[in-house]
Scaffold this motif. Structure first.
Motif, PDB file in Angstrom:
ATOM      1  N   GLU A 178       0.807  -1.217   0.000  1.00 46.89           N
ATOM      2  CA  GLU A 178       0.000   0.000   0.000  1.00 46.89           C
ATOM      3  C   GLU A 178       0.843   1.272   0.000  1.00 46.89           C
ATOM      4  O   GLU A 178       0.298   2.373  -0.068  1.00 46.89           O
ATOM      5  CB  GLU A 178      -0.922   0.008   1.224  1.00 46.89           C
ATOM      6  CG  GLU A 178      -1.961  -1.114   1.210  1.00 46.89           C
ATOM      7  CD  GLU A 178      -2.804  -1.130   2.478  1.00 46.89           C
ATOM      8  OE1 GLU A 178      -2.488  -0.341   3.403  1.00 46.89           O
ATOM      9  OE2 GLU A 178      -3.763  -1.933   2.545  1.00 46.89           O
ATOM     10  N   ALA A 179       2.161   1.150   0.079  1.00 48.83           N
ATOM     11  CA  ALA A 179       3.030   2.326   0.187  1.00 48.83           C
ATOM     12  C   ALA A 179       3.017   3.144  -1.098  1.00 48.83           C
ATOM     13  O   ALA A 179       2.941   2.608  -2.209  1.00 48.83           O
ATOM     14  CB  ALA A 179       4.458   1.889   0.503  1.00 48.83           C
ATOM     15  N   ASP A 180       3.098   4.468  -0.940  1.00 49.62           N
ATOM     16  CA  ASP A 180       3.240   5.354  -2.095  1.00 49.62           C
ATOM     17  C   ASP A 180       4.646   5.290  -2.674  1.00 49.62           C
ATOM     18  O   ASP A 180       4.856   5.548  -3.866  1.00 49.62           O
ATOM     19  CB  ASP A 180       2.921   6.803  -1.691  1.00 49.62           C
ATOM     20  CG  ASP A 180       1.468   6.989  -1.288  1.00 49.62           C
ATOM     21  OD1 ASP A 180       0.591   6.363  -1.916  1.00 49.62           O
ATOM     22  OD2 ASP A 180       1.211   7.754  -0.335  1.00 49.62           O
ATOM     23  N   ALA A 181       5.599   4.982  -1.813  1.00 53.42           N
ATOM     24  CA  ALA A 181       6.996   4.893  -2.260  1.00 53.42           C
ATOM     25  C   ALA A 181       7.759   4.001  -1.292  1.00 53.42           C
ATOM     26  O   ALA A 181       7.312   3.746  -0.165  1.00 53.42           O
ATOM     27  CB  ALA A 181       7.639   6.281  -2.312  1.00 53.42           C
ATOM     28  N   THR A 182       8.893   3.512  -1.743  1.00 52.04           N
ATOM     29  CA  THR A 182       9.776   2.744  -0.868  1.00 52.04           C
ATOM     30  C   THR A 182      11.198   3.257  -1.040  1.00 52.04           C
ATOM     31  O   THR A 182      11.544   3.841  -2.068  1.00 52.04           O
ATOM     32  CB  THR A 182       9.744   1.233  -1.184  1.00 52.04           C
ATOM     33  OG1 THR A 182      10.217   1.025  -2.517  1.00 52.04           O
ATOM     34  CG2 THR A 182       8.346   0.674  -1.025  1.00 52.04           C
ATOM     35  N   ALA A 183      11.997   3.049  -0.019  1.00 51.20           N
ATOM     36  CA  ALA A 183      13.422   3.410  -0.065  1.00 51.20           C
ATOM     37  C   ALA A 183      14.210   2.271   0.556  1.00 51.20           C
ATOM     38  O   ALA A 183      13.744   1.634   1.513  1.00 51.20           O
ATOM     39  CB  ALA A 183      13.677   4.715   0.688  1.00 51.20           C
ATOM     40  N   SER A 184      15.386   2.008   0.035  1.00 53.44           N
ATOM     41  CA  SER A 184      16.159   0.885   0.545  1.00 53.44           C
ATOM     42  C   SER A 184      17.649   1.205   0.549  1.00 53.44           C
ATOM     43  O   SER A 184      18.112   2.101  -0.165  1.00 53.44           O
ATOM     44  CB  SER A 184      15.909  -0.372  -0.295  1.00 53.44           C
ATOM     45  OG  SER A 184      16.342  -0.178  -1.629  1.00 53.44           O
ATOM     46  N   VAL A 185      18.380   0.457   1.384  1.00 52.30           N
ATOM     47  CA  VAL A 185      19.839   0.538   1.417  1.00 52.30           C
ATOM     48  C   VAL A 185      20.396  -0.866   1.554  1.00 52.30           C
ATOM     49  O   VAL A 185      19.746  -1.766   2.104  1.00 52.30           O
ATOM     50  CB  VAL A 185      20.356   1.403   2.600  1.00 52.30           C
ATOM     51  CG1 VAL A 185      19.961   2.857   2.429  1.00 52.30           C
ATOM     52  CG2 VAL A 185      19.864   0.855   3.937  1.00 52.30           C
ATOM     53  N   GLU A 186      21.588  -1.053   1.031  1.00 54.04           N
ATOM     54  CA  GLU A 186      22.360  -2.279   1.230  1.00 54.04           C
ATOM     55  C   GLU A 186      23.734  -1.842   1.704  1.00 54.04           C
ATOM     56  O   GLU A 186      24.522  -1.298   0.942  1.00 54.04           O
ATOM     57  CB  GLU A 186      22.454  -3.089  -0.060  1.00 54.04           C
ATOM     58  CG  GLU A 186      21.122  -3.611  -0.549  1.00 54.04           C
ATOM     59  CD  GLU A 186      21.253  -4.430  -1.818  1.00 54.04           C
ATOM     60  OE1 GLU A 186      22.405  -4.641  -2.277  1.00 54.04           O
ATOM     61  OE2 GLU A 186      20.217  -4.865  -2.348  1.00 54.04           O
ATOM     62  N   LEU A 187      24.010  -2.088   2.983  1.00 59.60           N
ATOM     63  CA  LEU A 187      25.199  -1.536   3.620  1.00 59.60           C
ATOM     64  C   LEU A 187      26.064  -2.644   4.198  1.00 59.60           C
ATOM     65  O   LEU A 187      25.586  -3.742   4.491  1.00 59.60           O
ATOM     66  CB  LEU A 187      24.802  -0.579   4.749  1.00 59.60           C
ATOM     67  CG  LEU A 187      23.821   0.538   4.401  1.00 59.60           C
ATOM     68  CD1 LEU A 187      23.355   1.236   5.665  1.00 59.60           C
ATOM     69  CD2 LEU A 187      24.466   1.531   3.439  1.00 59.60           C
ATOM     70  N   GLN A 188      27.331  -2.320   4.395  1.00 56.80           N
ATOM     71  CA  GLN A 188      28.228  -3.207   5.127  1.00 56.80           C
ATOM     72  C   GLN A 188      28.884  -2.404   6.236  1.00 56.80           C
ATOM     73  O   GLN A 188      29.393  -1.307   6.008  1.00 56.80           O
ATOM     74  CB  GLN A 188      29.277  -3.825   4.210  1.00 56.80           C
ATOM     75  CG  GLN A 188      30.044  -4.962   4.875  1.00 56.80           C
ATOM     76  CD  GLN A 188      30.859  -5.778   3.881  1.00 56.80           C
ATOM     77  OE1 GLN A 188      30.919  -5.459   2.693  1.00 56.80           O
ATOM     78  NE2 GLN A 188      31.493  -6.835   4.361  1.00 56.80           N
ATOM     79  N   ASN A 189      28.808  -2.934   7.442  1.00 62.34           N
ATOM     80  CA  ASN A 189      29.403  -2.303   8.610  1.00 62.34           C
ATOM     81  C   ASN A 189      30.638  -3.122   8.957  1.00 62.34           C
ATOM     82  O   ASN A 189      30.531  -4.232   9.489  1.00 62.34           O
ATOM     83  CB  ASN A 189      28.383  -2.295   9.753  1.00 62.34           C
ATOM     84  CG  ASN A 189      28.702  -1.292  10.832  1.00 62.34           C
ATOM     85  OD1 ASN A 189      29.484  -1.582  11.721  1.00 62.34           O
ATOM     86  ND2 ASN A 189      28.083  -0.124  10.763  1.00 62.34           N
ATOM     87  N   GLN A 190      31.815  -2.597   8.636  1.00 59.54           N
ATOM     88  CA  GLN A 190      33.032  -3.400   8.631  1.00 59.54           C
ATOM     89  C   GLN A 190      33.471  -3.817  10.036  1.00 59.54           C
ATOM     90  O   GLN A 190      33.098  -3.235  11.035  1.00 59.54           O
ATOM     91  CB  GLN A 190      34.175  -2.643   7.933  1.00 59.54           C
ATOM     92  CG  GLN A 190      34.879  -1.583   8.762  1.00 59.54           C
ATOM     93  CD  GLN A 190      34.235  -0.223   8.673  1.00 59.54           C
ATOM     94  OE1 GLN A 190      33.027  -0.112   8.511  1.00 59.54           O
ATOM     95  NE2 GLN A 190      35.023   0.835   8.779  1.00 59.54           N
ATOM     96  N   ARG A 191      34.316  -4.832  10.062  1.00 58.88           N
ATOM     97  CA  ARG A 191      34.856  -5.354  11.320  1.00 58.88           C
ATOM     98  C   ARG A 191      35.897  -4.385  11.876  1.00 58.88           C
ATOM     99  O   ARG A 191      36.689  -3.797  11.141  1.00 58.88           O
ATOM    100  CB  ARG A 191      35.485  -6.727  11.074  1.00 58.88           C
ATOM    101  CG  ARG A 191      36.111  -7.368  12.310  1.00 58.88           C
ATOM    102  CD  ARG A 191      36.668  -8.733  11.974  1.00 58.88           C
ATOM    103  NE  ARG A 191      35.621  -9.736  11.872  1.00 58.88           N
ATOM    104  CZ  ARG A 191      35.521 -10.807  12.675  1.00 58.88           C
ATOM    105  NH1 ARG A 191      36.398 -10.992  13.644  1.00 58.88           N
ATOM    106  NH2 ARG A 191      34.563 -11.681  12.506  1.00 58.88           N
TER     107      ARG A 191
END
Length: 763
Positions: A178-191
């Motif tokens: 039902e969302a009008d829009a979506t936003a996404s991220v693909e991240l890496q949080n390093q060691r």
């Protein structure tokens, strides 16, 4: 005395000894006839141990004995670190203190040489011959969960350490549909590698048929339980002392094989044994942290309202499940951040990899989740073409909603999130800054403004309280004993300020004692921004009991009814007759002569976490030709509840921000495909220098917590939690004209330059 010290910016009184070099660290402690230990460590990330021949080392001059895992297995000691399966669907595995069959990361301990001299012990390590059969290694968090990945433990054939699904999947699907829009991220949080100034050190001695262990740890009372369990001893037979500690950052907050091995050697040889690690050992064997994949998605209405969040995150526990709560325990409860979000769900998994085990490092799950949330918030603002400050404001939990229960079941105690945001924006003159950013872009200069509005869960949940003891000696001197531990937090100063106000005793006449388990019936230690909330609360309650004990003496001394006795500024006096008074220190002297010292011990068990929060803003300029990032401003507005010492709060924020900037721009532990640690020394692992940290502008708001009598929330990890997303949001904001939406951390110049080169936009 009438001047109140709580809220006063007093200089830390513990600093002069540290600056002069008069502190006493574990390796400074010298005892007669002490032997020295050195540990042989695996040079392979994954291998079977075919044989260990220590005969030549054992025969070397000056060597007392060489001990292997088989020796410990044949004793009465369990010799295994075993954490309870407290995570959903957890598969914890035994962690032998000396490996006997298989090694699972470079640096895992295999044998220990005990010698009369530490140099002899280290030299003898080269004389031990270990035959290995190498196995295939896996170091990537997600690759370890693939079907063809090598298996580390038979108990976890798919390398799955835990699997935590949460949320209402059907409701999430509906919200996103039902969302009008979506936003996404693909991240890496390093060691990251903690690298405290003082490497770990252990001195074990046989004491009255028991064990005394002096060690560099944040949690001396927890170590009693750890050592007793792994050595097969009764807890009352284990005495732990933690003297001055040169930094901890969470790295010294868990149980390690070395402390068990050294203690076993002392008991076995019936003589003191000491071990102090080298810096290269610290890089291999100290528990490391972070190392996450963070995928997230927001469902949005076109008016800027966040309706749902879905996450798919993966973390590694390393070669062994060595740290019970894991970083995920603090991750899931904070997913809503400062925002009202109706539906939150997804999955968090943990994997076994051929890397050093992971544990807490300043923030312990909080920096990771806030990195995901705050990067995702900026992505949502970009998707809707909204200003990131306004997008945040639109979704903040309002100040009249507390206590507020989030969609993941966390109950926030108190807060005014919008006030902290507004104050930070005011400091940087946000509207004018955005105008200047646009003007500079016309000149080919790229200014970035990064906002990070974060929360934390500080202290602990119910059932993990802290002990405090307050005692007046016969001489009238006041001493407080606490189960917490100061390794840079300024406890000696802050706790003395509180007690001075509570009991009316001169600040300089108050002693604070921590780090010796014989002073209290129990305790925990210092981590998770818990010391003031829990230790301070226990101390205040103990002070109240001492005050009541003193009141009973005052009734006799002043020959008045109890209801006619009042207490103010350290003196008991008769109501309406202030001249008929007696100071509490004098009462302590008289009580000692009659009945014994005024002495009370209390445990404070919290009803819930405290919830610090704040907004940080980083302003940077990025040179697209070189990838260099230069700071222009850094503003931090934090709320840690009641402030005991503003100077110490500022210091904690400064230190935390430095470490957060370190992750954003410089630090990163790296392993090659064979599991070899590439960043094995400070020549290869880049810690930030003082010159890398901008001048920090700090401010505070105060919303007291109802969960402890002091109203405090804790602030030791806020700077680290907020700084990394603030800096990375600033870099991405600067590169918006190039179409860059993410830069890999650490954002060294090459990483920034590559992000620009690989983007599909052009300025």
């Amino acid at each position: 005395m009438s001047e109140k010290l709580v809220g006063t910016p007093k200089h830390r009184r513990e600093d002069p000894d540290l600056v002069r070099g008069d502190a006493t660290y574990t390796d400074d402690v010298q005892v007669p006839e002490a032997a020295h230990a050195a540990l042989l460590r695996s040079r392979h990330a994954h291998a079977s141990i075919e044989s260990i021949d220590a005969s030549e080392a054992a025969a070397a001059e000056g060597v007392v004995e060489v001990i292997t895992g088989e020796d410990i297995e044949q004793s009465d000691a369990p010799g295994v670190i075993q954490v309870p399966p407290i995570m959903p669907n957890a598969v914890p595995t035994p962690f032998p203190v000396l490996a006997t069959d298989v090694v699972r990361y470079v640096g895992e301990a295999i044998a220990v040489v005990v010698a009369e001299d530490r140099y002899v012990a280290h030299d003898a390590l080269d004389l031990i011959d270990v035959e290995y059969e190498r196995r295939e290694a896996v170091v990537d968090v997600r690759e370890a969960l693939e079907e063809d990945a090598p298996t580390l433990h038979e108990e976890a054939p798919d390398n799955l350490a835990f699997d935590w699904p949460f949320g209402d999947e059907e409701a999430l699907d509906e919200a996103f549909a039902e969302a009008d829009a979506t936003a996404s991220v693909e991240l890496q949080n390093q060691r990251l590698i903690g690298d405290p100034m003082e490497p770990r050190s252990v001195l074990a001695e046989v004491e009255d048929d028991g064990l005394k262990v002096t060690m560099s740890t944040q949690v001396p009372h927890m170590e009693v339980d750890h050592l007793a369990g792994t050595l097969g001893l009764d807890e009352e037979d284990v005495h732990v002392v933690s003297p001055d500690v040169g930094g901890g950052f969470g790295i010294k907050g868990g149980e390690y094989p070395e402390e068990v091995v050294v203690s076993w050697c002392a008991l076995h040889l019936d003589r003191p044994v000491k071990w102090t690690e080298t810096r290269s050992e610290a890089h291999q064997a100290d528990y490391q942290s972070r190392d996450w994949y963070l995928d997230g998605e927001l469902a949005l209405d076109d008016d800027g309202t966040i309706t749902a969040m879905r996450v798919d995150c993966a973390n590694t526990v390393g070669g062994y499940f060595a740290f019970g709560p894991t970083l995920a325990g603090n991750f899931q409860p904070l997913l809503s951040g400062q925002y009202e979000i109706d539906e939150i769900g997804g999955r968090i998994v943990g994997s076994y990899t051929n890397t050093t085990p992971t544990a807490s490092y300043r923030g312990a799950g909080r920096p990771e989740v806030m990195y995901l949330v705050e990067r995702l918030i900026d992505a949502g603002a970009r998707e809707l073409d909204m200003d990131p400050a306004e997008f945040r404001r639109r979704n903040l939990v309002p100040s009249d909603a507390f206590p507020y229960e989030s969609a993941v079941g966390a109950v926030y105690d108190s807060g005014d999130y919008e006030r902290a945001l507004d104050l930070a924006l005011e400091h940087v003159d946000y509207d004018a800054l955005r105008e200047r950013q646009a003007e500079l872009r016309e000149e080919g200069r790229y200014l970035g403004i990064g906002i990070s509005s974060i929360i934390e869960n500080s202290a602990n949940q119910p059932g993990m309280g802290e002990f405090g003891r307050v005692r007046f000696g016969r001489d009238g001197k006041l001493t407080a004993y606490l189960g917490t531990h100061d390794h840079g937090q300024g406890h000696e100063t802050s706790f003395a300020q509180i007690l001075s106000d509570e009991l009316g005793v001169e600040y300089d006449d108050i002693e604070i004692e921590e780090g010796d388990t014989q002073h209290l019936p129990g305790g925990v230690g210092t981590f998770g921004s818990r010391s003031m909330s829990l230790g301070g609360a226990a101390m205040v309650e103990a002070a109240e009991r001492v005050k009541e004990e003193a009141r009973e003496v005052a009734v006799d001394e002043l020959e008045a009814a109890p209801e006619d006795i009042e207490f103010a500024d350290g003196e008991f006096h008769v109501t309406g007759a202030p001249e008929r008074s007696i100071h509490i220190t004098e009462i302590a002297r008289r009580a000692a002569d009659r009945e014994g010292d005024l002495d009370a011990t209390e445990e404070y068990d919290p009803p819930n976490f405290g919830w610090p929060f704040g907004t940080h803003i980083a302003v940077v300029e990025v040179d697209p030709e070189s990838g260099e990032v230069d700071f222009e401003r850094y503003v931090a507005v934090d709320d840690c509840g009641t402030i005991i010492n503003p100077m110490i709060v500022d210091g904690q924020i400064h230190g935390g921000v430095a470490q957060g900037i370190g992750q954003a721009l410089y630090e990163g532990a790296e392993y090659d495909d064979n599991g070899q640690l590439v960043t094995g020394s400070l020549q290869d692992y880049a810690l930030p220098r003082a010159s890398h940290i901008p001048e920090l502008e700090t401010d505070e708001t105060e919303t007291p917590s109802p969960h402890n009598p002091l109203g405090v929330k804790g602030t030791g990890e806020a700077g680290t939690t907020a700084a990394t997303p603030a800096v990375m949001n600033a870099i991405v904001d600067a590169l918006e004209p190039f179409g860059v939406e993410d830069v890999e951390m650490p954002a060294r110049p090459e990483a920034v330059w590559r992000a620009i080169e690989e983007s599909d936009g052009s300025a």
